[in-house]
Write an enzyme that holds these catalytic residues in place. Structure first.
Site, PDB file in Angstrom:
ATOM      1  N   SER A   1      15.111 -25.301 -26.374  1.00 51.95           N
ATOM      2  CA  SER A   1      15.233 -24.051 -27.102  1.00 51.95           C
ATOM      3  C   SER A   1      16.566 -23.867 -27.807  1.00 51.95           C
ATOM      4  CB  SER A   1      15.003 -22.873 -26.140  1.00 51.95           C
ATOM      5  OG  SER A   1      15.969 -22.864 -25.107  1.00 51.95           O
TER       6      SER A   1
ATOM      7  N   LYS B   1      24.000 -18.712 -28.645  1.00 49.33           N
ATOM      8  CA  LYS B   1      22.547 -18.798 -28.647  1.00 49.33           C
ATOM      9  C   LYS B   1      21.941 -17.412 -28.440  1.00 49.33           C
ATOM     10  CE  LYS B   1      18.815 -21.306 -26.253  1.00 49.33           C
ATOM     11  NZ  LYS B   1      18.522 -22.297 -25.199  1.00 49.33           N
TER      12      LYS B   1
ATOM     13  N   SER C   1      16.457 -27.860 -22.776  1.00 45.85           N
ATOM     14  CA  SER C   1      16.872 -27.149 -23.981  1.00 45.85           C
ATOM     15  C   SER C   1      18.245 -27.514 -24.506  1.00 45.85           C
ATOM     16  CB  SER C   1      16.814 -25.632 -23.736  1.00 45.85           C
ATOM     17  OG  SER C   1      15.483 -25.235 -23.484  1.00 45.85           O
TER      18      SER C   1
END
Length: 494
Positions: free
Chosen positions: A170, A95, A194
């Site tokens: 996210s 990520k 997230s």
């Protein structure tokens, strides 16, 4: 709003058989030399080139020849009898919030465009240790703020089941990369849902581990930062557990990291779930605005617990939830002030921050010691209330979102179920309870709505009970049919 997706990309492609399998089977095939790392990488790159322009899940990709060369190197190690671990030869894309040496770590912000770190995070170190090949990063909202994955640097990530809809966030890029089989497993992180919201919105599994299970280091603050954590995502719970076994375990650089052997998560997850007690939190007695059809579908999905022999009971309101929201906002702003202060303090970079980031920092400047102390006290009261529930229930369950995946052109929903949202993140209030309690929580699939969009639930477990939670997820995976509903962009494997 940002760079559009490539509408000229094919509407659907055939999923190669190599990529259609689960991660553990893939690992066994590589170790037995039935499949080479090079073959896996070649199939991955072709598949990425076919669909990623339409969905934009993987960004900052390395040159194809470099990826292929690294795959050949992994095959040579196997030729020499050197097997690095169960992820040997796996393409991975950390990520874009986690430090990754040799790849940009931009946080999706123009203020950090081209930013390169000289070190890896603990998570990335452990991916490399177990044999992964890093081929890029997965997309995220700017600074991970907001559960909708878009930013000015890399653009918007489209939902795996409909790229005109939000992927959540996210860890939106992570979830879409998994759902579309770009990656066998993938890492993400979670402060405000997230790992849970994007998993639920893309029909995969995401696990927010309990505090300290996965060390977050190196970091500017390794003592107070206790709202966010990194963790795994996968298409099934057994793969999820194995990735947790890679990411988990103590590290001296993270003084609050938990002891214990992470290999415990590699055991089979099949368990007798009969008699486990499930507490359904729902909308907290009408406190949370949740779209009625979504809430009804979530409630209907609970019937699958009957198949498992679990006992479901509705939980009456047990805490003043508006107080919890105020506590959340204060503690979040306190942490974000440290993350954003340097960029906000520099006029040149301040103007490059998205409005929500500036708002978070500006709000933090009005906090005083008494307000922070009260927020901490409220959080402690919440934890005590949740622990009281765990005396009666083995698991707590609640929705993973308050509305279905929305139009990807939006910045964020300004109303839910007819109620106005007063901040950019209020529409995801449903996720703050598990975050503040710090207990292991999974985002799991819970079916599809009339438009064919995924929806999901959150499963909570007692502190440090990740294994029990994974067992529940495995039972759920076996009892429910949704794993068979692949994204429309994927055709039958060839």
């Amino acid at each position: 709003m940002n760079r559009p997706l490539d509408s000229a990309a094919p509407a659907s492609v055939a999923l190669p058989d190599i990529l259609a399998t689960d991660a553990l089977t893939l690992s066994r095939r590589i170790r037995s030399r039935e499949l080479s790392c090079l073959e896996l990488m070649q199939a991955t790159l072709v598949h990425l080139d076919s669909l990623n322009p339409r969905f934009n899940a993987v960004v900052s990709r390395i040159e194809p020849e470099l990826a292929l060369r690294q795959a050949r190197d992994k095959d040579q190690l196997l030729d020499q009898g050197q097997w690095q671990g169960w992820m040997h030869g796996f393409p991975q894309a950390p990520k874009d919030l986690t430090a990754t040496a040799g790849l940009p770590t931009t946080f999706g912000s123009p203020a950090l465009a081209g930013n390169m770190t000289a070190h890896d995070s603990v998570v990335v170190e452990r991916l490399r240790r177990d044999g992964a090949i890093l081929i890029g990063k997965t997309n995220t909202p700017e600074f991970g703020l907001g559960s909708h994955t878009y930013n000015p640097l890399h653009g918007v990530t489209g939902n795996a089941y409909d790229p005109t809809r939000s992927a959540g966030g996210s860890s939106g890029g992570t979830a879409v990369a998994l759902a579309l089989h770009f990656l066998p497993v993938a890492d993400g992180s979670d402060m405000m849902g997230s790992l849970r919201n994007p998993a639920a919105w893309n029909n995969v599994y995401g696990l927010r581990p309990g505090f300290g299970r996965v060390p977050m280091a190196p970091a500017a603050d390794v003592f107070y930062q206790q709202l966010g954590t990194e963790g795994p995502m996968a298409r099934n719970p057994q793969d999820l557990a194995w990735l947790l076994s890679t990411l988990a375990g103590p590290d001296a650089r993270a003084p609050l990291s938990l002891p214990g052997d992470p290999l415990q998560f590699r055991q089979p997850l099949q368990a007798d779930l009969r008699g486990r007690r499930i507490g359904w939190l729902g909308d907290f007695g009408g406190y949370l605005p949740i779209e009625p059809a979504l809430l009804a579908a979530n409630r209907a999905a609970l019937s699958h617990f009957d198949t498992l022999g679990c006992l479901v009971e509705e939980v009456a309101p047990f805490f003043p939830m508006e107080r919890l929201w105020r506590s959340w906002c204060v503690l979040r702003q306190l942490i974000l002030a440290g993350h954003l202060g340097g960029l906000y303090g520099n006029p040149a970079t301040r103007e490059l921050l998205k409005p929500e980031a500036r708002w978070e920092f500006e709000q933090s400047q009005g906090l005083d010691a008494a307000t922070i102390a009260q927020a901490m006290a409220t959080r402690s009261e919440w934890y005590a209330a949740v622990m009281k529930l765990f005396e009666r229930y083995d698991h707590l369950v609640l929705p993973a979102a308050q509305l279905p995946p929305f139009d990807a052109r939006w910045h964020w929903p300004d109303q839910v179920a007819g109620r106005a949202m007063d901040t950019y993140h209020r529409w995801m209030e449903v996720v703050i309870g598990p975050s503040l309690a710090g207990v292991p929580t999974a985002g799991v699939p819970a079916g599809f709505d009339a438009a064919g969009l995924p929806q999901g639930l959150q499963f909570m477990a007692r502190p440090q009970a990740e294994l029990a939670l994974l067992q529940l997820c495995e039972g759920w995976y076996q009892a429910t049919p949704w794993r068979h509903q692949a994204p429309p962009a994927l055709r039958t494997p060839v």
